[in-house]
Motif scaffolding. Structure first.
Motif, PDB file in Angstrom:
ATOM      1  N   VAL A  12      -4.057   7.156   7.706  1.00 24.42           N
ATOM      2  CA  VAL A  12      -5.050   6.353   7.236  1.00 24.42           C
ATOM      3  C   VAL A  12      -6.422   6.018   8.263  1.00 24.42           C
ATOM      4  O   VAL A  12      -6.143   6.552   9.242  1.00 24.42           O
ATOM      5  N   LEU A  13      -7.200   5.456   7.695  1.00 25.87           N
ATOM      6  CA  LEU A  13      -8.667   5.365   8.658  1.00 25.87           C
ATOM      7  C   LEU A  13      -8.252   3.863   9.405  1.00 25.87           C
ATOM      8  O   LEU A  13      -8.066   2.940   8.722  1.00 25.87           O
ATOM      9  N   MET A  14      -8.562   3.861  10.656  1.00 27.43           N
ATOM     10  CA  MET A  14      -8.278   2.755  11.316  1.00 27.43           C
ATOM     11  C   MET A  14      -9.405   2.672  12.302  1.00 27.43           C
ATOM     12  O   MET A  14     -10.081   3.324  13.094  1.00 27.43           O
ATOM     13  N   ASP A  15     -10.396   1.617  12.021  1.00 26.48           N
ATOM     14  CA  ASP A  15     -11.657   1.470  12.364  1.00 26.48           C
ATOM     15  C   ASP A  15     -12.469   2.486  12.417  1.00 26.48           C
ATOM     16  O   ASP A  15     -13.325   2.893  13.397  1.00 26.48           O
ATOM     17  N   GLY A  16     -12.345   3.427  11.018  1.00 23.28           N
ATOM     18  CA  GLY A  16     -13.228   4.519  10.825  1.00 23.28           C
ATOM     19  C   GLY A  16     -12.883   5.643  11.426  1.00 23.28           C
ATOM     20  O   GLY A  16     -13.325   6.760  10.872  1.00 23.28           O
ATOM     21  N   TYR A  28       0.901  -1.211  -0.075  1.00 25.44           N
ATOM     22  CA  TYR A  28       0.140  -0.204   0.129  1.00 25.44           C
ATOM     23  C   TYR A  28       0.897   1.216   0.133  1.00 25.44           C
ATOM     24  O   TYR A  28       1.020   1.986   1.098  1.00 25.44           O
ATOM     25  N   LYS A  29       1.292   1.577  -1.199  1.00 21.91           N
ATOM     26  CA  LYS A  29       2.354   2.535  -1.312  1.00 21.91           C
ATOM     27  C   LYS A  29       1.980   3.880  -1.179  1.00 21.91           C
ATOM     28  O   LYS A  29       2.502   4.958  -1.131  1.00 21.91           O
ATOM     29  N   SER A  30       0.544   4.029  -1.378  1.00 21.55           N
ATOM     30  CA  SER A  30       0.089   5.460  -1.176  1.00 21.55           C
ATOM     31  C   SER A  30       0.156   5.870   0.126  1.00 21.55           C
ATOM     32  O   SER A  30      -0.113   7.030   0.191  1.00 21.55           O
ATOM     33  N   VAL A  31       0.182   5.143   1.227  1.00 16.63           N
ATOM     34  CA  VAL A  31       0.697   5.659   2.515  1.00 16.63           C
ATOM     35  C   VAL A  31       1.948   5.975   2.565  1.00 16.63           C
ATOM     36  O   VAL A  31       2.905   5.482   2.545  1.00 16.63           O
ATOM     37  N   ARG A  32       2.199   7.470   2.745  1.00 15.83           N
ATOM     38  CA  ARG A  32       3.507   8.044   2.749  1.00 15.83           C
ATOM     39  C   ARG A  32       4.069   8.110   4.167  1.00 15.83           C
ATOM     40  O   ARG A  32       3.472   8.559   5.111  1.00 15.83           O
ATOM     41  N   VAL A  33       5.310   8.020   4.017  1.00 16.91           N
ATOM     42  CA  VAL A  33       6.028   8.312   5.029  1.00 16.91           C
ATOM     43  C   VAL A  33       6.608   9.787   5.040  1.00 16.91           C
ATOM     44  O   VAL A  33       7.597  10.234   4.328  1.00 16.91           O
ATOM     45  N   GLY A  34       6.171  10.846   5.682  1.00 17.08           N
ATOM     46  CA  GLY A  34       6.529  12.280   5.306  1.00 17.08           C
ATOM     47  C   GLY A  34       7.786  12.648   6.539  1.00 17.08           C
ATOM     48  O   GLY A  34       8.725  12.668   6.044  1.00 17.08           O
ATOM     49  N   CYS A  35       7.221  13.082   7.532  1.00 19.95           N
ATOM     50  CA  CYS A  35       8.019  13.453   8.533  1.00 19.95           C
ATOM     51  C   CYS A  35       8.571  12.476   9.446  1.00 19.95           C
ATOM     52  O   CYS A  35       9.520  12.739  10.146  1.00 19.95           O
ATOM     53  N   ASP A  36       7.791  11.272   9.618  1.00 21.78           N
ATOM     54  CA  ASP A  36       8.136  10.298  10.529  1.00 21.78           C
ATOM     55  C   ASP A  36       7.885  10.705  12.144  1.00 21.78           C
ATOM     56  O   ASP A  36       8.584  10.407  13.031  1.00 21.78           O
ATOM     57  N   THR A  37       7.271  11.960  12.418  1.00 18.16           N
ATOM     58  CA  THR A  37       7.402  12.485  13.606  1.00 18.16           C
ATOM     59  C   THR A  37       5.893  12.759  14.025  1.00 18.16           C
ATOM     60  O   THR A  37       5.665  13.620  15.241  1.00 18.16           O
ATOM     61  N   ALA A  38       4.804  12.260  13.564  1.00 10.59           N
ATOM     62  CA  ALA A  38       3.521  12.438  13.786  1.00 10.59           C
ATOM     63  C   ALA A  38       3.234  14.038  13.465  1.00 10.59           C
ATOM     64  O   ALA A  38       2.287  14.491  14.389  1.00 10.59           O
ATOM     65  N   GLN A  61      -0.303  -2.672  17.865  1.00 14.77           N
ATOM     66  CA  GLN A  61      -1.562  -1.857  18.296  1.00 14.77           C
ATOM     67  C   GLN A  61      -2.967  -1.955  17.328  1.00 14.77           C
ATOM     68  O   GLN A  61      -4.091  -1.979  17.788  1.00 14.77           O
ATOM     69  N   ALA A  62      -2.775  -2.267  16.301  1.00 16.31           N
ATOM     70  CA  ALA A  62      -3.620  -2.059  15.003  1.00 16.31           C
ATOM     71  C   ALA A  62      -4.140  -3.696  14.764  1.00 16.31           C
ATOM     72  O   ALA A  62      -5.075  -3.761  13.949  1.00 16.31           O
ATOM     73  N   ASP A  63      -3.703  -4.596  15.347  1.00 11.15           N
ATOM     74  CA  ASP A  63      -4.151  -5.898  15.432  1.00 11.15           C
ATOM     75  C   ASP A  63      -5.652  -5.987  15.256  1.00 11.15           C
ATOM     76  O   ASP A  63      -6.201  -5.729  16.011  1.00 11.15           O
ATOM     77  N   GLY A  64      -6.018  -6.641  14.033  1.00  8.77           N
ATOM     78  CA  GLY A  64      -7.412  -6.808  14.196  1.00  8.77           C
ATOM     79  C   GLY A  64      -8.173  -5.704  13.520  1.00  8.77           C
ATOM     80  O   GLY A  64      -9.515  -5.750  13.451  1.00  8.77           O
ATOM     81  N   ALA A  65      -7.736  -4.612  13.345  1.00 11.90           N
ATOM     82  CA  ALA A  65      -8.323  -3.315  12.611  1.00 11.90           C
ATOM     83  C   ALA A  65      -8.599  -3.414  11.573  1.00 11.90           C
ATOM     84  O   ALA A  65      -7.951  -4.059  10.728  1.00 11.90           O
ATOM     85  N   GLU A  66      -9.709  -2.812  11.004  1.00 11.79           N
ATOM     86  CA  GLU A  66     -10.014  -2.476   9.679  1.00 11.79           C
ATOM     87  C   GLU A  66      -9.322  -1.023   9.107  1.00 11.79           C
ATOM     88  O   GLU A  66      -9.790   0.191   9.696  1.00 11.79           O
ATOM     89  N   ILE A  67      -8.799  -1.117   8.257  1.00  6.90           N
ATOM     90  CA  ILE A  67      -7.921   0.049   7.544  1.00  6.90           C
ATOM     91  C   ILE A  67      -8.455   0.367   6.261  1.00  6.90           C
ATOM     92  O   ILE A  67      -8.318  -0.461   5.678  1.00  6.90           O
ATOM     93  N   TYR A  68      -8.355   1.786   5.918  1.00  4.70           N
ATOM     94  CA  TYR A  68      -8.854   2.086   4.748  1.00  4.70           C
ATOM     95  C   TYR A  68      -7.419   3.015   4.421  1.00  4.70           C
ATOM     96  O   TYR A  68      -7.103   3.984   5.218  1.00  4.70           O
ATOM     97  N   THR A  69      -6.907   2.902   3.103  1.00  2.92           N
ATOM     98  CA  THR A  69      -5.856   3.914   2.687  1.00  2.92           C
ATOM     99  C   THR A  69      -6.560   4.570   1.609  1.00  2.92           C
ATOM    100  O   THR A  69      -7.655   4.652   1.254  1.00  2.92           O
ATOM    101  N   THR A 117      -1.437  14.425  -0.650  1.00  2.76           N
ATOM    102  CA  THR A 117      -2.540  13.782  -1.218  1.00  2.76           C
ATOM    103  C   THR A 117      -3.324  12.708  -0.452  1.00  2.76           C
ATOM    104  O   THR A 117      -4.596  12.689  -0.373  1.00  2.76           O
ATOM    105  N   SER A 118      -2.666  11.711  -0.393  1.00  2.00           N
ATOM    106  CA  SER A 118      -3.255  10.346   0.342  1.00  2.00           C
ATOM    107  C   SER A 118      -3.716  10.763   1.751  1.00  2.00           C
ATOM    108  O   SER A 118      -4.465  10.373   2.031  1.00  2.00           O
ATOM    109  N   GLY A 119      -2.805  11.498   2.624  1.00  2.00           N
ATOM    110  CA  GLY A 119      -3.544  12.041   3.809  1.00  2.00           C
ATOM    111  C   GLY A 119      -4.594  12.951   3.697  1.00  2.00           C
ATOM    112  O   GLY A 119      -5.535  12.748   4.729  1.00  2.00           O
TER     113      GLY A 119
END
Lengths: 271, 147
Positions: B48-52, B31-41, B64-72, B99-101
């Motif tokens: 991405v959307l995690m459980d909505g 899922y390369k649309s998910v970008r590493v920009g600053c890496d500092t939050a 932490q995301a184990d079991g989650a529904e992710i949308y990119t 743009t992805s974010g």
């Protein structure tokens, strides 16, 4: 990459307390919105991260005479709270992404000197409920924050939740450089006004000292008087006088002092 | 540690080191649309959307995301298609890095029923556009939100 650590996922409070008290190099992981950046920057490092994110008994939110907020309640869950004061604080925390994961308990336990919840809870006069190897404790918020990143939590202890009354009137005014940045200064006020007179007011501020503090001179000044423009002006002046703001890359002490005055004025104006 | 993630409807079971961030796991899954920009939050390009809910995937451990529904930003449904189309027409992407974010956050805002320009601006405040092309992005989101 973050240096290696052991990851332990727990599902109950006793299990969390057990691991945290047995392992000296352990830290609890809730939302991780402060912890993960700190691990990345090597500002913090732990041998064990205890993921408490799935501990159900820390995830409760009850609105009665007393508001009960479980430690794992996330900031966004208070954005539409029936308690107006909580809404006002929640929407000013970080950005929507941070509010999705960051928790109220985590904010308290982390005690960042510019964190929003510690100041808000000071204004509310909240009771912090903790759980630890020696059982549960209730700590008054005034005794909880001991300094920057320092709390009354003992080894192995966790914040389990918070209790307070939703104030009849309240306001939270925060100044930051960017929308989602930490506060330069912020003022939280909880009060009751009866027949035009302030019966009580608790006023807390960020950026007025090295930790969130109550502005007791401002509180004393407000007690029993009507909220006139003159009273508000003298409260704003007293706040600036009482404060000993820190200076850092975000703002000088003098700038913070000036902002604090404005924040007090605006917060009282919103009551 | 073995974790399960459902990404854009596809279930993945992966073995991850606990220190691995969600953003890296997603990128390694393709899922390369998910970008590493600053890496500092700070920048929100990895949103991405995690459980909505929108989250910065560089600020979440994959465990932490184990079991989650992710949308990119690759997720496809009517709302996302409309957003992508509106972004194109409003010229809401300059260099395209944020743009992805922006899309994932905008998707959340539209689904939530954002009600005003002010709410759009506040809602997007966690994603930085260093081309500073904010107005076109806000216009695109407003159009899809019916504002």
């Amino acid at each position: 990459m973050i240096p290696r650590f052991e990851y332990i996922r727990v599902f109950s409070l006793p299990e969390a307390v057990d691991v945290l008290s047995r392992r000296e190099d352990a830290a609890p992981l809730a939302g991780g919105q402060s912890l993960i950046p700190m691990l990345k920057l090597r500002v913090a490092s732990y041998g064990v991260l205890v993921d408490i994110g799935r501990v159900r008994e820390l995830r409760y939110l009850r609105y009665g005479d007393v508001v009960e907020v479980g430690a794992l309640v996330r900031h966004y869950e208070l954005e539409e709270s029936p308690c107006g004061f909580l809404r006002g604080v929640a929407v000013r925390i970080g950005d929507p992404q941070v509010r999705s994961l960051g928790t109220v308990g985590g904010s308290l336990a982390h005690a960042d000197p510019f964190g929003d919840w510690p100041a808000a809870m000071l204004a509310l006069g909240a009771v912090v409920k903790t759980a630890g190897p020696d059982g549960a404790r209730e700590v008054a918020i005034d005794d909880f924050v001991k300094g920057p990143y320092q709390t009354a939590l003992e080894r192995g202890e966790l914040v389990a939740g918070l209790e307070f009354r939703c104030p009849p009137r309240g306001a939270y005014v925060k100044f930051a450089r960017r929308h989602n940045d930490f506060a330069l200064t912020a003022v939280a006020v909880a009060a009751e006004v009866k027949e035009g007179h302030v019966s009580w007011a608790r006023v807390a501020a960020l950026g007025a000292a090295d930790r969130p503090v109550r502005l007791r001179k401002v509180e004393a000044l407000l007690s029993g008087v009507p909220l006139t423009a003159d009273v508000i002006a003298s409260a704003a002046e007293a706040a600036a006088k009482e404060a000993q703001p820190p200076a850092d890359f975000r703002a000088s002490a003098e700038y913070r002092r000036a902002l604090l005055s404005v924040a007090v004025k605006r917060a009282l104006g919103r009551l | 540690m073995k974790i399960a993630l459902r990404v854009n409807g596809v279930l993945h079971e992966v073995d991850v080191e606990p220190r691995k961030l969600l953003v890296h796991v997603l990128r390694e899954l393709g899922y390369k649309s998910v970008r590493v920009g600053c890496d500092t939050a700070t920048c929100g390009a990895c949103t991405v959307l995690m459980d909505g809910r929108p989250v910065k995937s560089c600020n979440v451990l994959a465990v932490q995301a184990d079991g989650a529904e992710i949308y990119t930003a690759d997720y496809s449904d009517e709302v996302m298609e409309k957003l992508r189309d509106a972004f194109k027409r409003h010229h809401a992407a300059q260099c395209g890095f944020c743009t992805s974010g922006m899309l994932t956050t905008a998707y959340y805002l539209v689904r939530r029923g954002v009600k005003s320009e002010e709410e759009v601006v506040e809602g997007l405040s966690g994603v930085l556009c260093r081309c500073t092309g904010y107005q076109n992005i806000v216009n695109a989101v407003k159009e899809v939100a019916g504002l």
